[in-house]
Design an enzyme around this catalytic site. Structure first.
Site, PDB file in Angstrom:
ATOM      1  N   GLN A 206       0.828  -1.201   0.000  1.00 18.97           N
ATOM      2  CA  GLN A 206       0.000   0.000   0.000  1.00 18.97           C
ATOM      3  C   GLN A 206       0.862   1.251   0.000  1.00 18.97           C
ATOM      4  O   GLN A 206       0.349   2.355  -0.122  1.00 18.97           O
ATOM      5  CB  GLN A 206      -0.905   0.035   1.245  1.00 18.97           C
ATOM      6  CG  GLN A 206      -2.044  -0.957   1.233  1.00 18.97           C
ATOM      7  CD  GLN A 206      -2.824  -0.956   2.536  1.00 18.97           C
ATOM      8  OE1 GLN A 206      -2.853  -1.962   3.217  1.00 18.97           O
ATOM      9  NE2 GLN A 206      -3.444   0.157   2.898  1.00 18.97           N
ATOM     10  N   ARG A 319      -4.986   7.936  16.666  1.00 17.19           N
ATOM     11  CA  ARG A 319      -6.321   7.905  16.073  1.00 17.19           C
ATOM     12  C   ARG A 319      -7.339   7.328  17.061  1.00 17.19           C
ATOM     13  O   ARG A 319      -8.487   7.763  17.105  1.00 17.19           O
ATOM     14  CB  ARG A 319      -6.324   7.128  14.754  1.00 17.19           C
ATOM     15  CG  ARG A 319      -7.610   7.277  13.969  1.00 17.19           C
ATOM     16  CD  ARG A 319      -7.478   6.808  12.526  1.00 17.19           C
ATOM     17  NE  ARG A 319      -6.995   7.849  11.629  1.00 17.19           N
ATOM     18  CZ  ARG A 319      -7.777   8.736  11.010  1.00 17.19           C
ATOM     19  NH1 ARG A 319      -9.090   8.725  11.184  1.00 17.19           N
ATOM     20  NH2 ARG A 319      -7.267   9.650  10.232  1.00 17.19           N
ATOM     21  N   ARG A 351      -7.957  -1.203   8.755  1.00 18.06           N
ATOM     22  CA  ARG A 351      -9.170  -0.435   8.469  1.00 18.06           C
ATOM     23  C   ARG A 351      -9.753   0.260   9.711  1.00 18.06           C
ATOM     24  O   ARG A 351     -10.329  -0.382  10.587  1.00 18.06           O
ATOM     25  CB  ARG A 351     -10.206  -1.357   7.844  1.00 18.06           C
ATOM     26  CG  ARG A 351     -11.181  -0.649   6.915  1.00 18.06           C
ATOM     27  CD  ARG A 351     -11.987  -1.671   6.168  1.00 18.06           C
ATOM     28  NE  ARG A 351     -12.739  -1.076   5.065  1.00 18.06           N
ATOM     29  CZ  ARG A 351     -13.374  -1.776   4.142  1.00 18.06           C
ATOM     30  NH1 ARG A 351     -13.354  -3.093   4.192  1.00 18.06           N
ATOM     31  NH2 ARG A 351     -14.032  -1.178   3.164  1.00 18.06           N
ATOM     32  N   PHE A 353      -7.774   2.037  11.745  1.00 19.06           N
ATOM     33  CA  PHE A 353      -6.493   2.509  12.265  1.00 19.06           C
ATOM     34  C   PHE A 353      -6.575   2.990  13.720  1.00 19.06           C
ATOM     35  O   PHE A 353      -6.161   4.092  14.041  1.00 19.06           O
ATOM     36  CB  PHE A 353      -6.014   3.657  11.352  1.00 19.06           C
ATOM     37  CG  PHE A 353      -4.534   3.886  11.317  1.00 19.06           C
ATOM     38  CD1 PHE A 353      -3.710   3.090  10.539  1.00 19.06           C
ATOM     39  CD2 PHE A 353      -3.952   4.917  12.043  1.00 19.06           C
ATOM     40  CE1 PHE A 353      -2.346   3.318  10.485  1.00 19.06           C
ATOM     41  CE2 PHE A 353      -2.578   5.151  11.995  1.00 19.06           C
ATOM     42  CZ  PHE A 353      -1.784   4.354  11.209  1.00 19.06           C
ATOM     43  N   GLU A 739     -12.719   3.485   5.231  1.00  9.98           N
ATOM     44  CA  GLU A 739     -12.722   2.935   6.583  1.00  9.98           C
ATOM     45  C   GLU A 739     -13.993   3.176   7.402  1.00  9.98           C
ATOM     46  O   GLU A 739     -14.414   2.292   8.143  1.00  9.98           O
ATOM     47  CB  GLU A 739     -11.528   3.505   7.376  1.00  9.98           C
ATOM     48  CG  GLU A 739     -10.179   3.121   6.824  1.00  9.98           C
ATOM     49  CD  GLU A 739      -9.085   3.999   7.394  1.00  9.98           C
ATOM     50  OE1 GLU A 739      -8.994   5.181   6.991  1.00  9.98           O
ATOM     51  OE2 GLU A 739      -8.337   3.530   8.256  1.00  9.98           O
TER      52      GLU A 739
HETATM   53  N1  MTE Z   1     -11.567  -2.199   0.166  1.00 11.40           N
HETATM   54  C1  MTE Z   1     -11.099  -3.324  -0.407  1.00 11.40           C
HETATM   55  N2  MTE Z   1     -11.869  -3.966  -1.287  1.00 11.40           N
HETATM   56  N3  MTE Z   1      -9.867  -3.821  -0.099  1.00 11.40           N
HETATM   57  C2  MTE Z   1      -9.057  -3.207   0.819  1.00 11.40           C
HETATM   58  O1  MTE Z   1      -7.942  -3.658   1.069  1.00 11.40           O
HETATM   59  N4  MTE Z   1      -8.785  -1.317   2.380  1.00 11.40           N
HETATM   60  C3  MTE Z   1      -9.476  -0.349   3.225  1.00 11.40           C
HETATM   61  C4  MTE Z   1     -10.462   0.472   2.406  1.00 11.40           C
HETATM   62  N5  MTE Z   1     -11.289  -0.380   1.601  1.00 11.40           N
HETATM   63  C5  MTE Z   1      -9.531  -2.011   1.444  1.00 11.40           C
HETATM   64  C6  MTE Z   1     -10.807  -1.530   1.064  1.00 11.40           C
HETATM   65  C7  MTE Z   1      -8.584   0.577   3.913  1.00 11.40           C
HETATM   66  S1  MTE Z   1      -7.845   0.064   5.335  1.00 11.40           S
HETATM   67  C8  MTE Z   1      -8.359   1.843   3.459  1.00 11.40           C
HETATM   68  S2  MTE Z   1      -7.400   2.930   4.318  1.00 11.40           S
HETATM   69  C9  MTE Z   1      -8.934   2.318   2.200  1.00 11.40           C
HETATM   70  O2  MTE Z   1      -9.717   1.322   1.544  1.00 11.40           O
HETATM   71  C10 MTE Z   1      -7.786   2.751   1.300  1.00 11.40           C
HETATM   72  O3  MTE Z   1      -8.199   3.156   0.059  1.00 11.40           O
HETATM   73  P1  MTE Z   1      -8.762   4.635  -0.250  1.00 11.40           P
HETATM   74  O4  MTE Z   1      -7.916   5.600   0.484  1.00 11.40           O
HETATM   75  O5  MTE Z   1      -8.609   4.718  -1.705  1.00 11.40           O
HETATM   76  O6  MTE Z   1     -10.170   4.618   0.217  1.00 11.40           O
HETATM   77 MO1  MOS Z   2      -6.121   1.768   5.976  1.00 12.38          MO
HETATM   78  S1  MOS Z   2      -5.948   0.946   7.852  1.00 12.38           S
HETATM   79  O1  MOS Z   2      -5.590   3.336   6.579  1.00 12.38           O
HETATM   80  O2  MOS Z   2      -4.766   1.137   5.200  1.00 12.38           O
END
Ligand code: MTE
Ligand code: MOS
Length: 801
Positions: A206, A319, A351, A353, A739
């Site tokens: 990531q 957080r 997710r 955090f 999240e």
């Molecule tokens: N959705 C899917 N399908 N797979 C993932 O790994 N990660 C989550 C969320 N949704 C995730 C997900 C987390 S922890 C975060 S921080 C955000 O997606 C990151 O992506 P974004 O910043 O583009 O929303």
């Molecule tokens: Mo999401 S826990 O901020 O990758």
């Protein structure tokens, strides 16, 4: 140009498009890091030698027997590291340790011609350990005073004064379980050297820029000599924010030393054994209410279980502290945060955090205390909502606080809450061994990285001579639909159909110095950068078009002078404002622009304005805005087994003006179900005994670690997005979505609490462990039945649950 949030009347944002890789996902043509290895000649495979102790000194490590195993090519040890032997950003994660810190810690890696040979080679490495005392539980760490990193305190007002004014004071203790990410794709890395000896790493990360930095410092190279690419991930959920770096570094080190491409992919058991998880938390609290149930003071200590190294534990705790208020105004607050150091995997981002753990503390408090205040839990919650003009304990005004009340009222109506509450009561009165519970809970989640510097992003947009568009940005795709949204943003800004826009893989040599795709801010940040790049190009094209349209206009209509600001780009057509009949195609304008020697590409940049954060004082304005939501859950609990069914869920969630409603609905549903898994099914168990396997993770597979699946989906699942919710100051008026929905699942837990309580006398405090597995639910309803334990809130919940 227009402001960041304004949308043109026509454009790709807001359209309910499918995920850009959906056909690839379902046909198998979408490739992931490990799929790319077969394309390389002479590939080597890596396998770790894992420690069988939770804590021990490595007294002997002899790789020579491994080298006799057919197919084994090399064993990587600390002696091979040309740069820094560390895989973390805090300097506390030796890549090849001399002291193992958790059960499964890798001491060295074997490279071989096949996975099987590498595995056999790893088995042949001679190791000896001198076991050391270990701390496995958070309680053991607290008792031993084993903490790591900074301790912080969130403070507002004077809790002593608050408690002095309180009509009711309650105290309690609460343990919150961790969570395994269980992404479908385990951690993977693939490294090779290019013809000039530079290192190219494909990684399921990531945070490609940080993977690049760590690999570079392990190899003793500069960042410019290492490139990291991530095509996509099969889920990250925070688990690939910091954990992939070491694996990428091992693959890169192997490639550098052997000159051959190296593949490293953890199998499921290795991934679950070796990688960090959501932090378990322990909380002690004391809360004061006035006679009407208004919160007056909250004093708490949160202790997270950080595992063996610091990783992201400090920002996770920050957080958590910034979300202990959730949706509620608490005048006097004093919350301490500290990070336990234990001999477990190094707990990391997941997710939410830390937000979910912080929020759960206050929601648990409200759920427990409501009966003792003589209030329905939903009424107690509503009474304490932030009102416009109020600020959080860290000093940030709560923008759009009125949305809480608005969402709440709308959702109560949509879900037919009060009528169903009557039905649930009637049902419970008639059934002795089955009880139902109905609950509503709110979510307020701050968007932006607490760490201000991370709130920046870059993009690179190319328009080719034929009018086709290629975009590149610093964010990674993990299934969340970021790439889909970025295509929509680029298409909207340039006024072309989304089919004209192609997206190239995320690479550190295209967009440098990127932040992790995390904190849900991927679309806000990278969308801002893409829009900036597209607008630069569009401005140049508008000048060209203005000239051409003025000339064309003169032929048709006398005295038509077109100003560049009045050129509209829409659906692949370019025309003067109000005169679509005079339009040129986008391709024609691009063609003309090229011949006029116009730069047709641009680098875009975005940084979130208005943020500041003082880490020591825990004060400032860390978030651009808050994402809001609320959910109603109804459960049915079996009094003999504690098993429960999720009968119905209604959600209303605020994503601003959605960039991509299908994607956002998917995020809300997925986040909710993942949260429900964390709160009701998933339970990590470590061997806490004094036996030979002390510290080993006992739930190492899907057979023992229960994930939610289709059968756990709510039987009725109504998800809606809040309407007329434009968020000014964010790309095309949208809000982050990744999240916040996870925390909507707290209503499931609260509904379980209500159902458990219904087994006992009315208006009693009901405790419930987290996760509320069937076993925990059983013990909780059993307590209700006995009507025994609630007599004194000062008494902590019994340890059997
Ligand atoms: N959705 C899917 N399908 N797979 C993932 O790994 N990660 C989550 C969320 N949704 C995730 C997900 C987390 S922890 C975060 S921080 C955000 O997606 C990151 O992506 P974004 O910043 O583009 O929303
Ligand atoms: Mo999401 S826990 O901020 O990758």
């Amino acid at each position: 140009m227009t402001s960041l949030h304004e949308r043109p009347p026509v454009g790709a944002v807001g359209a309910a498009t499918v995920h850009e890789s959906a056909p690839g996902h379902v046909t198998g043509s979408a490739l992931y890091t490990d799929d790319l290895g077969v394309r390389l000649q002479g590939l080597l495979h890596a396998w770790p030698v894992n420690s069988p102790h939770a804590h021990a000194r490595v007294t002997q490590l002899d790789p020579s027997p491994a080298l006799e195993v057919p197919g084994v090519v090399r064993v990587l040890t600390a002696a091979d590291v040309p740069g820094v032997n560390d895989a973390g950003v805090k300097g506390d994660e030796p890549l090849f340790p001399t002291e193992v810190m958790y059960h499964g810690h890798a001491v060295c890696w074997v490279l071989a011609e096949s996975v099987e040979a590498a595995r056999l080679g790893a088995g042949a490495v001679q190791t000896e350990y001198e076991p050391l005392p270990s701390l496995v539980t958070i309680q053991e760490a607290i008792a031993a005073g084993s903490f790591q990193g900074a301790q912080s305190t969130l403070r507002r007002g004077d809790v002593t004064l608050g408690f002095a004014q309180a009509a009711h004071i309650f105290e309690g203790e609460f343990d919150i379980g961790g969570q395994e990410h269980f992404y479908l794709e385990t951690n993977a890395a693939l490294a090779h050297l290019d013809e000039s000896g530079q290192v190219f790493i494909q990684s399921s990360t990531q945070h490609p820029s940080e993977t690049q930095e760590i690999a570079a410092h392990v190899l003793g190279l500069s960042s410019s000599e290492v490139t990291v690419q991530c095509l996509r991930m099969g889920g990250g959920f925070g688990g690939k924010e910091m954990q992939p770096h070491g694996y990428a570094a091992i693959a890169a080190l192997g490639a550098t030393l052997t000159g051959r491409p190296v593949r490293l992919r953890l199998n499921r058991t290795q991934d679950i054994t070796m990688t960090g998880k959501r932090h378990p938390f322990h909380a002690t609290w004391k809360v004061g209410f006035d006679a009407d149930g208004q919160l007056l003071a909250l004093q708490a200590t949160l202790t997270s279980d950080g595992g063996w190294s610091l990783d992201l534990s400090e920002p996770v705790m920050a957080r958590a502290l910034c979300h202990i208020d959730n949706a509620y105004f608490i005048p006097h607050v004093e919350v301490h945060g500290r990070i336990a150091r234990t001999n477990k995997t190094s707990q990391t981002a997941f997710r939410g955090f830390g937000g979910p753990q912080g929020m759960l503390v206050i929601e648990d408090i409200l759920g427990r205390c409501a009966p003792r205040l003589g209030l329905d839990a939903h009424e107690l919650r509503r009474r304490n909502f932030y009102q416009p003009g109020e600020a959080t304990p860290y000093g940030q005004p709560v923008r759009h606080a009125e949305r809480l009340e608005d969402l709440w009222t709308q959702l109560l109506a949509r879900s037919d809450f009060s009528a169903r509450q009557q039905e649930v009561r009637a049902f419970n009165a008639q059934h002795e061994h089955v009880k139902r519970g109905l609950s509503i809970t709110p979510v307020k989640f701050g968007i932006s990285f607490n760490f201000t510097a991370y709130n920046q992003a870059g993009a690179l947009v190319h328009v080719y001579k034929d009018g086709s568009v290629l975009i590149n940005h610093g964010g990674t795709e993990m299934g969340q639909g970021l790439h889909t949204k970025m295509i929509q943003v680029a298409a909207t800004t340039l006024g072309v159909p989304p089919e004209r826009v192609r997206l190239a893989p995320t690479r550190t040599d295209k967009v440098p110095n990127t932040s992790a795709t995390a904190a849900s801010s991927g679309a806000d940040l990278n969308g801002g950068a893409i829009k900036d790049a597209c607008e630069q190009i569009k401005a140049r094209l508008a000048a060209v078009a203005a000239g051409a349209l003025s000339a064309a206009g003169k032929a048709h209509v006398s005295s038509l002078g077109v100003h560049p600001n009045d050129v509209r780009f829409e659906n692949g057509q370019v025309y003067p404002l109000g005169r679509p009949d005079l339009s040129m195609t986008f391709e024609q304008v691009v063609h003309d622009a090229y011949y006029l020697r116009t730069q047709l590409w641009a680098a875009g940049f975005y940084r979130t304005p208005g943020l500041h954060w003082n880490r020591e004082a825990m004060q400032g304005h860390p978030f651009k805005y808050f994402a809001y939501g609320a959910s109603v859950s109804e459960v049915e609990v079996d009094g003999f087994t504690g098993a429960s069914r999720l009968k119905r869920v209604d959600i209303l969630h605020d994503v601003g003006d959605s960039l991509s409603p299908l994607i956002d609905l998917g995020q809300v549903e997925g986040g909710f179900v993942q949260g429900a898994g964390w709160l009701t099914l998933e339970e990590l168990r470590w061997d806490e005994s004094g036996g030979p396997n002390r510290g080993r993770l006992l739930t190492q597979a899907a057979s023992t670690y229960k994930l939610p699946s289709f059968s756990e989906m709510p039987e009725i699942f109504n998800v809606a997005l809040l309407e007329r919710a434009t968020e000014t100051g964010v790309v095309y008026g949208s809000k982050a979505v990744g999240e916040p929905p996870l925390m909507l699942a707290i209503s499931v837990r609260e509904a379980l609490r209500e159902a458990c309580a219904a087994f006992g006398p009315a208006a009693r405090e009901q405790t419930l462990s987290s996760p509320a597995t069937p076993e925990a639910v059983y013990w909780a309803l059993n307590r209700a039945r006995k009507g025994a334990q609630e007599k004194d809130a000062q008494e902590p919940a019994p340890a059997d649950d």
